[in-house]
Design an enzyme around this catalytic site. Structure first.
Site, PDB file in Angstrom:
ATOM      1  N   TYR A 151      -0.006   8.594   5.629  1.00 60.45           N
ATOM      2  CA  TYR A 151       0.778   7.363   5.747  1.00 60.45           C
ATOM      3  C   TYR A 151       0.701   6.546   4.454  1.00 60.45           C
ATOM      4  O   TYR A 151       0.709   5.325   4.471  1.00 60.45           O
ATOM      5  CB  TYR A 151       0.341   6.553   6.986  1.00 60.45           C
ATOM      6  CG  TYR A 151       0.374   7.412   8.234  1.00 60.45           C
ATOM      7  CD1 TYR A 151       1.595   7.781   8.775  1.00 60.45           C
ATOM      8  CD2 TYR A 151      -0.787   7.899   8.822  1.00 60.45           C
ATOM      9  CE1 TYR A 151       1.654   8.608   9.891  1.00 60.45           C
ATOM     10  CE2 TYR A 151      -0.737   8.733   9.937  1.00 60.45           C
ATOM     11  CZ  TYR A 151       0.492   9.079  10.457  1.00 60.45           C
ATOM     12  OH  TYR A 151       0.545   9.906  11.549  1.00 60.45           O
ATOM     13  N   TYR A 179      -0.956  -3.142   8.543  1.00 61.89           N
ATOM     14  CA  TYR A 179      -1.980  -3.086   9.604  1.00 61.89           C
ATOM     15  C   TYR A 179      -3.262  -3.819   9.217  1.00 61.89           C
ATOM     16  O   TYR A 179      -4.280  -3.653   9.891  1.00 61.89           O
ATOM     17  CB  TYR A 179      -2.394  -1.641   9.893  1.00 61.89           C
ATOM     18  CG  TYR A 179      -1.303  -0.624  10.053  1.00 61.89           C
ATOM     19  CD1 TYR A 179      -0.336  -0.743  11.055  1.00 61.89           C
ATOM     20  CD2 TYR A 179      -1.262   0.501   9.230  1.00 61.89           C
ATOM     21  CE1 TYR A 179       0.640   0.235  11.209  1.00 61.89           C
ATOM     22  CE2 TYR A 179      -0.300   1.482   9.383  1.00 61.89           C
ATOM     23  CZ  TYR A 179       0.651   1.335  10.375  1.00 61.89           C
ATOM     24  OH  TYR A 179       1.606   2.315  10.521  1.00 61.89           O
ATOM     25  N   PRO A 186      -2.327  16.920  15.061  1.00 56.24           N
ATOM     26  CA  PRO A 186      -3.078  16.036  14.167  1.00 56.24           C
ATOM     27  C   PRO A 186      -2.334  15.793  12.858  1.00 56.24           C
ATOM     28  O   PRO A 186      -1.712  16.706  12.316  1.00 56.24           O
ATOM     29  CB  PRO A 186      -4.379  16.811  13.909  1.00 56.24           C
ATOM     30  CG  PRO A 186      -3.984  18.249  14.057  1.00 56.24           C
ATOM     31  CD  PRO A 186      -2.903  18.276  15.112  1.00 56.24           C
ATOM     32  N   GLY A 187      -2.368  14.564  12.377  1.00 59.22           N
ATOM     33  CA  GLY A 187      -1.766  14.248  11.086  1.00 59.22           C
ATOM     34  C   GLY A 187      -2.839  13.654  10.182  1.00 59.22           C
ATOM     35  O   GLY A 187      -3.396  14.316   9.305  1.00 59.22           O
ATOM     36  N   GLY A 193      -3.756  11.865  16.698  1.00 61.23           N
ATOM     37  CA  GLY A 193      -4.398  10.571  16.852  1.00 61.23           C
ATOM     38  C   GLY A 193      -5.858  10.475  16.491  1.00 61.23           C
ATOM     39  O   GLY A 193      -6.404   9.372  16.442  1.00 61.23           O
ATOM     40  N   CYS A 238       6.727  -9.171  -5.159  1.00 64.55           N
ATOM     41  CA  CYS A 238       6.837 -10.599  -4.880  1.00 64.55           C
ATOM     42  C   CYS A 238       6.683 -10.896  -3.395  1.00 64.55           C
ATOM     43  O   CYS A 238       7.652 -11.274  -2.713  1.00 64.55           O
ATOM     44  CB  CYS A 238       8.171 -11.107  -5.412  1.00 64.55           C
ATOM     45  SG  CYS A 238       8.300 -10.778  -7.158  1.00 64.55           S
ATOM     46  N   GLU A 239       5.500 -10.672  -2.889  1.00 65.26           N
ATOM     47  CA  GLU A 239       5.144 -10.982  -1.496  1.00 65.26           C
ATOM     48  C   GLU A 239       3.656 -11.302  -1.496  1.00 65.26           C
ATOM     49  O   GLU A 239       2.869 -10.590  -2.141  1.00 65.26           O
ATOM     50  CB  GLU A 239       5.304  -9.736  -0.591  1.00 65.26           C
ATOM     51  CG  GLU A 239       6.665  -9.136  -0.521  1.00 65.26           C
ATOM     52  CD  GLU A 239       7.528  -9.672   0.599  1.00 65.26           C
ATOM     53  OE1 GLU A 239       6.999 -10.357   1.503  1.00 65.26           O
ATOM     54  OE2 GLU A 239       8.736  -9.410   0.553  1.00 65.26           O
TER      55      GLU A 239
HETATM   56  C1  PLP Z   1       2.337  10.119  14.555  1.00 64.67           C
HETATM   57  C2  PLP Z   1       2.282  11.177  15.575  1.00 64.67           C
HETATM   58  C3  PLP Z   1       1.270  12.141  15.523  1.00 64.67           C
HETATM   59  C4  PLP Z   1       0.171  12.146  14.491  1.00 64.67           C
HETATM   60  O1  PLP Z   1      -0.707  11.078  14.611  1.00 64.67           O
HETATM   61  P1  PLP Z   1      -2.036  11.042  13.734  1.00 64.67           P
HETATM   62  O2  PLP Z   1      -2.690   9.805  14.135  1.00 64.67           O
HETATM   63  O3  PLP Z   1      -1.619  11.055  12.304  1.00 64.67           O
HETATM   64  O4  PLP Z   1      -2.823  12.269  14.086  1.00 64.67           O
HETATM   65  C5  PLP Z   1       1.294  13.151  16.459  1.00 64.67           C
HETATM   66  N1  PLP Z   1       2.253  13.202  17.437  1.00 64.67           N
HETATM   67  C6  PLP Z   1       3.227  12.279  17.503  1.00 64.67           C
HETATM   68  C7  PLP Z   1       4.237  12.385  18.569  1.00 64.67           C
HETATM   69  C8  PLP Z   1       3.272  11.239  16.595  1.00 64.67           C
HETATM   70  O5  PLP Z   1       4.236  10.316  16.685  1.00 64.67           O
END
Ligand code: PLP
Length: 414
Positions: free
Chosen positions: A371, A316, A274-275, A239, A343-344
């Site tokens: 994403y 978003y 983390p993603g 997150g 087409c949106e």
């Molecule tokens: C999406 C998700 C993440 C990663 O979130 P980021 O905002 O990309 O860091 C981590 N854990 C869970 C369970 C998620 O669904």
């Protein structure tokens, strides 16, 4: 480190000119920087150096095999939400023993496959799932490692679609039910309760909500300990936000320091997921201007990338910086909407943006590493973009552009 910077008036990814990538692989194309991905992963690793920790990169942010492979070679773990993501991790050389499996809708076949390859832990989101995991493990003669994902009911103060830790969200087990669910889980013989976790949302730009969530989870750990349930790991979720525009998200080391201070001496290990914070700023979407359309009301810069390639602006109202790859001509800056061919009316990459863009120009949509491709679709029968990873002076095609033939492959007429 600046992964994307101008050199002699041309935007580069590390040592490679984006003009060259567009020439060789066409557009739209996602371009990732290996060095940027590695630097961010190492920032987490160093930030948490004082605690036993496991970084489980959230695969859904960007699941390209090359991205996963680079992280696997650093020793990363992975946070997955489907069996498809699990197979990706395995194919990329990831260690199944470092995989955690989240998500509210795990199917039996997904649970069985995860048990078969020996994942680290299931992050359980509801009681019927706990029972299903137990059943599958019993049939397989196994003992499934589980952690409860609790919903700590804290406001992540982010976009409502990506806030996940409030009581009205579908995620996690309400904190006040967690104790009884733990007690139930410890009575199920084919489960091994190993941890507790939370994930309160994405693109958080303040540390306060993380701190509140971790404090609530720690309270539960203490209560459980008092009742004889030992919790080995805390999973703090993902997150952490990134800078798209003028946000000032906490630095990784500040985030790590705060959480490490809270968790020091409290549990055997901390897991994190983390993603976006690892890949978000490590990728761009390269696109070409097909036309410029002037109407009495607006100037539209029509590019060959669209909402099917990058849905974040439509979904978003996300803001992505748009840079002109070659800063040569002296065409005037003009306010415009950068839109795709779909087409949106929601098909835009940027709105009311003062930029230079003329027909034939290459543009880079910045901070598109997370994403971006992973949320792309074939809407309007558009083949998905190519993906390239740059490593120093080399560019590698890591996913070929989809063809129309591939799009039609599974379909038949009556
Ligand atoms: C999406 C998700 C993440 C990663 O979130 P980021 O905002 O990309 O860091 C981590 N854990 C869970 C369970 C998620 O669904």
């Amino acid at each position: 480190m600046q992964a994307f910077a101008y050199r002699d008036g041309v935007l580069h990814a590390e040592g490679v000119a984006l003009t060259g990538i567009a020439g060789r692989h066409g557009t739209p194309t996602y371009v990732y920087s290996r060095a940027a991905i590695e630097a961010r992963w190492r920032a987490f690793d160093q930030g948490f150096a004082c605690l036993p920790h496991l970084i489980c990169y959230a695969v859904k942010a960007n699941s390209n095999l090359a991205v996963l492979g680079v992280l696997a070679r650093l020793g990363s773990g992975f946070d997955i939400v489907s069996v498809g993501e699990l197979e990706r991790v395995l194919r990329a050389g990831g260690d199944p023993g470092k995989v955690v499996f989240a998500g509210v809708g795990k199917r039996e076949d997904e649970i069985a496959r995860a048990l078969e390859v020996g994942i680290r832990c299931f992050n359980v989101e509801l009681v019927p799932e706990l029972e299903r995991i137990h059943d599958v493990a019993r049939r397989m003669g196994a003992r499934a490692p589980v952690a409860l994902r609790v919903n700590p009911d804290v406001d992540a103060r982010t976009h409502p679609y990506i806030a996940t830790g409030m009581k009205q969200n579908k995620f996690g087990i309400p904190a006040d039910e967690a104790l009884s669910v733990y007690e139930y889980a410890t009575r199920l013989p084919h489960l091994k309760v190993t941890g507790i976790g939370c994930h309160i949302g994405s693109q958080l730009t303040e540390v306060g909500p993380f701190d509140d969530a971790v404090a609530k989870v720690l309270d539960l750990v203490h209560l459980l300990r008092a009742r004889g349930v030992e919790i080995e790991h805390i999973d703090i979720g993902g997150g952490l936000g990134i800078q798209y525009r003028d946000e000032e998200p906490p630095a990784v080391h500040a985030y790590a320091e705060l959480i490490s201070r809270r968790l020091a001496g409290q549990v055997k290990e901390v897991l994190m997921e983390p993603g976006r914070a690892i890949v978000g700023n490590a990728g761009i979407l390269l696109t070409r201007v097909e036309y410029v359309k002037e109407t009495p009301a607006k100037r539209f810069v029509i590019v060959d990338a669209a909402m099917n390639d990058l849905i974040r602006p439509a979904l978003y109202e996300a803001w992505h910086e748009i840079l002109r790859v070659r800063r040569d001509s002296d065409a005037p800056v003009a306010e415009c909407d950068v839109v795709g061919p779909v087409c949106e009316t929601g098909d835009f990459l940027a709105r009311n943006r003062a930029i230079v863009a003329v027909q034939g120009d290459l543009l880079a949509v910045m901070s598109a590493g997370a994403y971006g491709f992973s949320m792309s679709s074939n809407y309007n029968a558009r083949p998905r973009a190519a993906e390239v990873m740059v490593d120093g002076a080399q560019a590698y095609l890591v996913r070929a552009r989809e063809t129309v033939g591939q799009l039609l492959a599974g379909e038949t007429t009556l």
